[in-house]
Design a protein around this motif. Structure first.
Motif, short mmCIF file in Angstrom:
data_model
loop_
_atom_site.label_atom_id
_atom_site.label_comp_id
_atom_site.label_asym_id
_atom_site.label_seq_id
_atom_site.Cartn_x
_atom_site.Cartn_y
_atom_site.Cartn_z
N HIS A 228 1.01 -1.23 -0.02
CA HIS A 228 0.00 0.16 0.05
C HIS A 228 0.93 1.33 0.04
CE1 HIS A 228 -2.34 -3.43 1.91
NE2 HIS A 228 -3.55 -2.51 1.43
N VAL A 229 0.41 2.22 -0.69
CA VAL A 229 0.84 3.67 -0.44
C VAL A 229 -0.46 4.48 0.12
CG1 VAL A 229 1.85 5.72 -1.63
CG2 VAL A 229 2.49 3.52 -2.27
N TYR A 230 0.06 5.22 1.17
CA TYR A 230 -1.18 5.86 2.01
C TYR A 230 -0.78 7.24 1.77
CZ TYR A 230 -3.53 8.51 5.56
OH TYR A 230 -4.36 9.31 6.38
N VAL A 231 -1.60 7.98 0.91
CA VAL A 231 -1.46 9.78 0.72
C VAL A 231 -2.21 10.14 1.93
CG1 VAL A 231 -1.68 11.51 -0.65
CG2 VAL A 231 -1.32 9.21 -1.73
N ASP A 232 -1.44 10.71 3.00
CA ASP A 232 -2.01 11.24 3.99
C ASP A 232 -2.56 12.69 3.51
OD1 ASP A 232 -2.51 11.46 7.15
OD2 ASP A 232 -0.82 12.93 6.79
N PHE A 234 -1.80 15.54 4.84
CA PHE A 234 -0.68 16.27 5.00
C PHE A 234 0.54 16.10 3.82
CE2 PHE A 234 -2.32 16.29 9.19
CZ PHE A 234 -2.97 17.63 9.16
N ALA A 235 -0.07 15.19 2.83
CA ALA A 235 0.91 14.91 1.63
C ALA A 235 1.17 16.17 0.79
CB ALA A 235 0.47 13.73 1.05
N GLU A 236 2.21 16.32 0.42
CA GLU A 236 2.49 17.37 -0.63
C GLU A 236 2.16 16.81 -2.14
OE1 GLU A 236 4.42 19.64 -3.69
OE2 GLU A 236 5.33 17.75 -3.19
N LYS A 237 1.35 17.48 -2.95
CA LYS A 237 0.87 17.09 -4.14
C LYS A 237 1.97 16.46 -5.00
CE LYS A 237 -1.93 18.48 -8.03
NZ LYS A 237 -0.93 18.17 -8.89
N ASN A 238 2.91 16.97 -5.46
CA ASN A 238 4.00 16.55 -6.41
C ASN A 238 4.55 15.30 -6.07
OD1 ASN A 238 2.99 18.70 -8.04
ND2 ASN A 238 4.87 19.87 -7.63
N MET A 239 5.17 15.54 -4.68
CA MET A 239 5.77 14.15 -4.15
C MET A 239 4.97 13.15 -4.14
SD MET A 239 7.25 13.49 -0.40
CE MET A 239 8.49 14.77 -0.44
N ALA A 240 3.58 13.19 -3.57
CA ALA A 240 2.56 12.14 -3.49
C ALA A 240 2.26 11.41 -5.13
CB ALA A 240 1.37 12.52 -3.12
N GLU A 241 2.24 12.30 -5.88
CA GLU A 241 2.04 11.86 -7.43
C GLU A 241 3.52 11.03 -7.92
OE1 GLU A 241 1.12 15.09 -9.90
OE2 GLU A 241 -0.68 15.20 -9.34
N GLN A 242 4.49 11.59 -7.60
CA GLN A 242 5.72 10.87 -7.85
C GLN A 242 5.91 9.67 -7.28
OE1 GLN A 242 8.82 13.63 -7.38
NE2 GLN A 242 8.12 15.15 -8.89
N ILE A 243 5.57 9.49 -6.19
CA ILE A 243 5.86 8.37 -5.39
C ILE A 243 4.73 7.09 -5.65
CG2 ILE A 243 5.77 7.46 -2.95
CD1 ILE A 243 7.06 9.74 -1.86
N VAL A 244 3.48 7.67 -5.67
CA VAL A 244 2.45 6.72 -6.36
C VAL A 244 2.60 6.11 -7.60
CG1 VAL A 244 -0.12 6.48 -6.92
CG2 VAL A 244 0.58 7.54 -4.83
N SER A 339 5.73 -4.51 2.28
CA SER A 339 6.17 -2.98 2.12
C SER A 339 5.08 -2.23 2.16
CB SER A 339 7.14 -2.87 0.82
OG SER A 339 7.92 -3.82 0.86
N GLU A 340 5.15 -1.03 2.97
CA GLU A 340 3.94 -0.24 3.14
C GLU A 340 4.59 1.36 3.45
OE1 GLU A 340 1.27 -1.54 2.69
OE2 GLU A 340 1.66 -3.73 3.52
N ALA A 341 3.95 2.39 2.62
CA ALA A 341 4.45 3.44 2.57
C ALA A 341 3.48 4.63 2.85
CB ALA A 341 4.84 3.85 1.15
N ILE A 342 3.96 5.70 3.66
CA ILE A 342 3.00 6.78 3.85
C ILE A 342 3.88 8.26 3.50
CG2 ILE A 342 4.01 7.07 6.23
CD1 ILE A 342 1.57 8.46 7.16
N ILE A 343 2.81 9.02 2.79
CA ILE A 343 3.42 10.23 2.20
C ILE A 343 2.71 11.28 3.03
CG2 ILE A 343 3.62 11.61 0.11
CD1 ILE A 343 2.66 8.92 -1.46
N ALA A 360 7.23 -5.83 6.83
CA ALA A 360 8.75 -6.25 6.98
C ALA A 360 9.59 -4.83 6.79
CB ALA A 360 9.26 -7.15 6.03
N ALA A 361 8.72 -3.97 6.03
CA ALA A 361 9.59 -2.63 5.46
C ALA A 361 8.46 -1.49 5.54
CB ALA A 361 10.21 -2.62 4.13
N VAL A 362 8.73 -0.40 6.35
CA VAL A 362 7.71 0.60 6.03
C VAL A 362 8.50 1.65 5.81
CG1 VAL A 362 6.15 -0.45 7.61
CG2 VAL A 362 7.92 0.83 8.80
N TYR A 363 7.76 2.74 4.93
CA TYR A 363 8.58 4.02 4.46
C TYR A 363 7.81 5.27 4.73
CZ TYR A 363 11.00 0.50 1.27
OH TYR A 363 11.68 -0.55 0.64
N HIS A 364 8.59 6.09 4.74
CA HIS A 364 7.97 7.61 4.87
C HIS A 364 8.52 8.33 3.81
CE1 HIS A 364 8.23 11.77 7.04
NE2 HIS A 364 7.34 11.63 6.25
#
Length: 415
Positions: A228-232, A234-244, A339-343, A360-364
């Motif tokens: 999963h990628v979670y777009v919080d 408080f996520a910055e728009k351009n960063m969220a788009e690039q990561i997703v 693997s799971e990520a939060i933006i 096993a792996a969590v990302y910010h």
């Protein structure tokens, strides 16, 4: 005697010889393999073409065919990966702990090979080389059982490995391939306790579930990735788009690609449709919950099954959430511990996510695609462990060792 038992016996005998080899001996064998892969490139590609043709005739998906496919670059990459493996520190013999007792006993806990590793995997023939070379570097023998979809590629690669090992001090029998890919043969391997020390399945959820349920040999669970990628909020728009986009598109057919995008409802209202449009522009099919679908007509309605589906291709599920707690609960319910990520730019939200999500792996603020042995600096990996015992996350060299206590005395007895 069956093929499984014959090769199991050979692997066990070979494992008892490898343990006496030096790091230099093992590295020399690995270098021979790296060189032989390039020399045998034409014959390997010819057999791979045969697998691809059979796969197309059998209606395999493009995602699976991509996993099977070899080309000159992928073979060069395999050879280069072995050269990098040669440069990595050999963990065998490393002292983990030394205890000097008052009675004069010296107790040393050191790393040793596991023994004989069984590897069960799907489609990707590069795993044949990765598993073989990682096992050899750590002084283990290995029995490989690939899928029927890559049968001829795997046979060709094993022939190359054996040809190389015959020039070295490493016994060729240290690497065995089960050419019979039937279910009966696989089940026999799962229960080969007489010769096998551990079994590592690498593939989809069904394979891993089958091995875990049917094996009597100890299993290290790896592979399935409903990431999963979670777009919080408080996520910055351009960063969220690039990561997703990177998490989904960089290589959709692998286990650390994102399969579900969770989006805070407020963020979705402001930016969500634009993000989904970019996914669609890149060929992604979207299955969305009612809120997301109402704001984006190109999305199809998601079912409960979509939340636990590993698409391994250009499809993704999208769910909107009212809070970070809802996002965490969803991931812990439907995720596969991979693997799971939060933006987010909110540090407290980030820490909450990193602490409470079980994976096993969590990302910010980074893509899930980094869960990989090379990216973590381990060199090639034998798999991504999603369990909690012995090894977790990318399994490099140390994960393929056990430990042994060696005690030195001068005649001490216990009173």
């Amino acid at each position: 005697m069956s093929e499984v038992k014959i090769k199991g016996k050979k692997a066990l005998q070979a494992s008892r010889k490898i343990i006496n080899l030096t790091t230099e001996d093992k590295n020399e064998g690995l270098e021979f393999i790296a060189d032989q892969l390039l020399k045998d490139q034409s014959s390997i590609l010819a057999e791979n073409k045969r697998d691809l043709q059979i796969g197309k005739e059998n209606g395999l998906s493009e995602a699976i065919l991509d996993r099977i496919m070899l080309n000159e670059k992928r073979i060069q990459d395999m050879s280069d990966a072995i050269q990098l493996l040669v440069e990595l520190t050999d963990p065998v013999g490393e002292v983990i702990e030394e205890i000097n007792k008052e009675n004069g006993l010296k107790i040393i806990n050191k790393r040793v090979p596991i023994g004989v590793i069984g590897m069960v995997y799907e489609a990707r023939p590069n795993v044949t080389v990765d598993a073989a070379t990682l096992s050899l570097k750590t002084g283990n023998a290995v029995i490989l059982r690939g899928s029927s979809s890559a049968k001829y590629s795997n046979i060709a690669l094993i022939q190359t490995i054996h040809k190389a090992l015959k020039k070295s001090s490493i016994p060729a029998d240290a690497v065995q391939l089960l050419e019979d890919t039937s279910r009966e043969t696989a089940k026999e391997l799962f229960q080969l306790n007489e010769y096998l020390d551990v079994l590592i399945p690498r593939g989809g959820e069904n394979l891993i579930k089958t091995v875990s349920q049917e094996a009597t040999v100890p299993v290290i669970t790896t592979g399935a990735g409903v990431c999963h990628v979670y777009v919080d909020e408080f996520a910055e728009k351009n960063m969220a788009e690039q990561i997703v986009l990177n998490s989904k598109l960089q290589r959709p057919s692998v286990c650390n690609a994102a399969e579900t995008i969770l989006i805070d409802k407020q963020w979705y209202q402001n930016h969500g449709p634009q993000l989904l449009e970019k996914l669609v522009e890149n060929g992604v099919e979207i299955f969305a919950d009612e809120t997301a679908q109402s704001g984006f007509s190109k999305a199809k309605p998601a079912t409960v099954e979509d939340w636990s589906t590993e698409y391994l291709g250009l499809s993704v599920s999208v769910k909107t959430t009212d809070s970070i707690d809802e996002a965490i609960d969803h991931i812990n319910r439907y995720g596969t511990l991979h693997s799971e990520a939060i933006i987010t730019d909110n540090e407290s939200h980030a820490e909450k996510f990193l602490n409470q999500v079980d994976a096993a792996a969590v990302y910010h603020n980074a893509a899930t695609r980094f869960t990989d042995g090379f990216e973590f600096g381990y060199g090639a990996e034998i798999g991504i462990s999603t369990q909690k015992l012995h090894a977790r996350g990318p399994m490099g060299l140390k994960a393929l060792t056990s430990n042994k206590y060696v005690i030195y005395g001068q005649g001490q007895i216990r009173e």
